[in-house]
Design a protein around this motif. Structure first.
Motif, PDB file in Angstrom:
ATOM      1  N   UNK A 133       0.492  -1.319   0.036  1.00 28.00           N
ATOM      2  CA  UNK A 133       0.119   0.008  -0.276  1.00 28.00           C
ATOM      3  C   UNK A 133       0.576   1.483  -0.038  1.00 28.00           C
ATOM      4  N   UNK A 134       1.788   1.319   0.531  1.00 24.56           N
ATOM      5  CA  UNK A 134       3.199   2.360   0.676  1.00 24.56           C
ATOM      6  C   UNK A 134       3.641   2.859  -1.026  1.00 24.56           C
ATOM      7  N   UNK A 135       3.525   1.956  -2.425  1.00 21.07           N
ATOM      8  CA  UNK A 135       3.993   2.562  -3.036  1.00 21.07           C
ATOM      9  C   UNK A 135       4.726   1.296  -3.059  1.00 21.07           C
ATOM     10  N   UNK A 136       4.754   0.628  -4.835  1.00 19.97           N
ATOM     11  CA  UNK A 136       6.406  -0.271  -4.694  1.00 19.97           C
ATOM     12  C   UNK A 136       6.017  -0.059  -6.702  1.00 19.97           C
ATOM     13  N   UNK A 137       7.089  -1.139  -7.528  1.00 16.54           N
ATOM     14  CA  UNK A 137       6.160  -1.317  -8.877  1.00 16.54           C
ATOM     15  C   UNK A 137       5.180  -1.719  -8.724  1.00 16.54           C
ATOM     16  N   UNK A 138       4.692  -2.189 -10.082  1.00 13.45           N
ATOM     17  CA  UNK A 138       3.638  -2.738 -10.574  1.00 13.45           C
ATOM     18  C   UNK A 138       3.870  -3.010 -11.447  1.00 13.45           C
TER      19      UNK A 138
END
Length: 333
Positions: A133-138
């Motif tokens: 949830x706190x962001x990463x590659x997708x």
């Protein structure tokens, strides 16, 4: 040629049981992915038909440990309190649930609602998923993890299947296979994640036209030299005996594989001293390119797809043993 073509079952069992107890220092960087390393070991033992090598007391301890990693919101009224920096990771959710199924757990303590809400929150407007949830590659890997989690929990309401399918189709390359995302190069790993995701959503043959399916089959079967590679002009690597092999299984053309060549390659990557499998053939077993958890698990699964060495059948879409999948279906019923 003699030694390297003997399947070292006992050593592989020892290799996987050792991973569950203590890891060499080079695994320190995987600390946040411990659950995935445990999954490779547990599922590896499952496919080797050797879960009995783990005493019942230890099995129960592992189950309890997995449940301590469950993140269920950060309001005091929820089942567990967590700090604001605790957030779930989609790959750990997949390998955690898979490990519980392998160990025969009934999933009764899984907060299904929280799990599915967590999956839902990770899907992006383009249909792909980020990992936390706190962001990463997708990319394609996390669509696959989402589909596995929804299959295991028997509830696809958390996925917008139309946008996920759209993202997968936008990642179809000019050569007929799938990249990690739109405009990326075709790759054995992302192609597996795309095929398995479409299959788990029940959309493989309705989304891909007969011509697209043919091109995809051709690309996949072209990955075999001795073992399999993940991209054209790359060296064979043990893990693709599963990634590409399972894709061929899903596509229904696994019988086109040269079993003997594939088996010989995988067995040549065995570490005949400590057990396990490496990425490439072992010239000096125990060296820097030594066996690791991922390649050991994928090597065993690659052989299992060919029904060799009395290995348990593997489900090509969920990447767990058929036995674990049947246990899952019993729970769903």
């Amino acid at each position: 040629t003699g030694m390297e073509n003997t399947f070292e079952r006992k050593k592989h069992i020892r290799f996987f049981t050792r991973i569950l107890q203590i890891l060499p220092s080079r695994y320190a960087i995987l600390d946040t992915s411990r659950l995935t390393v445990a999954f490779f070991a547990l599922s590896g033992l499952g496919v080797l038909d050797a879960l009995d090598a783990i005493p019942d007391k230890d099995k129960q301890e592992i189950i309890e440990w997995i449940y301590t990693l469950q993140v269920v919101g950060n309001k005091a009224s929820d089942m567990e309190t967590t700090n604001n920096y605790d957030c779930s990771h989609i790959a750990m959710t997949y390998t955690g649930l898979a490990s519980l199924l392998i160990l025969g757990d009934d999933l009764r303590r899984v907060n299904k609602h929280a799990c599915l809400e967590g999956i839902k929150a990770l899907q992006l407007p383009d249909g792909s998923f980020k990992s936390s949830y706190d962001g990463s590659e997708n990319d394609m890997r996390f669509i696959y993890c989402a589909c596995c989690v929804c299959t295991m929990l028997d509830d696809f309401s958390a996925i917008n299947q139309a946008t996920a399918t759209n993202f997968i189709m936008k990642s179809l390359c000019h050569d007929g296979a799938f990249g990690q995302g739109p405009g990326h190069e075709s790759h054995g790993g992302s192609t597996y994640c795309a095929c398995a995701s479409l299959q788990l959503m029940g959309r493989l043959t309705t989304t891909l036209s007969p011509k697209q399916l043919k091109r995809l089959e051709y690309w996949c079967i072209s990955r075999q030299r001795n073992g399999f590679n993940g991209r054209p002009h790359k060296d064979d690597d043990t893990c693709y005996s599963f990634w590409v092999g399972a894709s061929l299984k899903i596509l229904g053309i696994f019988d086109l594989v040269d079993f003997k060549e594939n088996e010989n390659f995988v067995l040549s990557t065995q570490d005949i001293i400590v057990g396990g499998f490496a990425k490439w053939p072992q010239i000096n077993p125990g060296n820097i390119f030594a066996a690791d958890a991922l390649h050991s698990y994928m090597g065993v699964c690659g052989l299992a797809l060919m029904s060799l060495h009395s290995l348990q059948p593997v489900d090509p879409t969920l990447n767990i043993s058929e036995r674990a999948r049947l246990h899952m279906q019993t729970l769903h019923e």
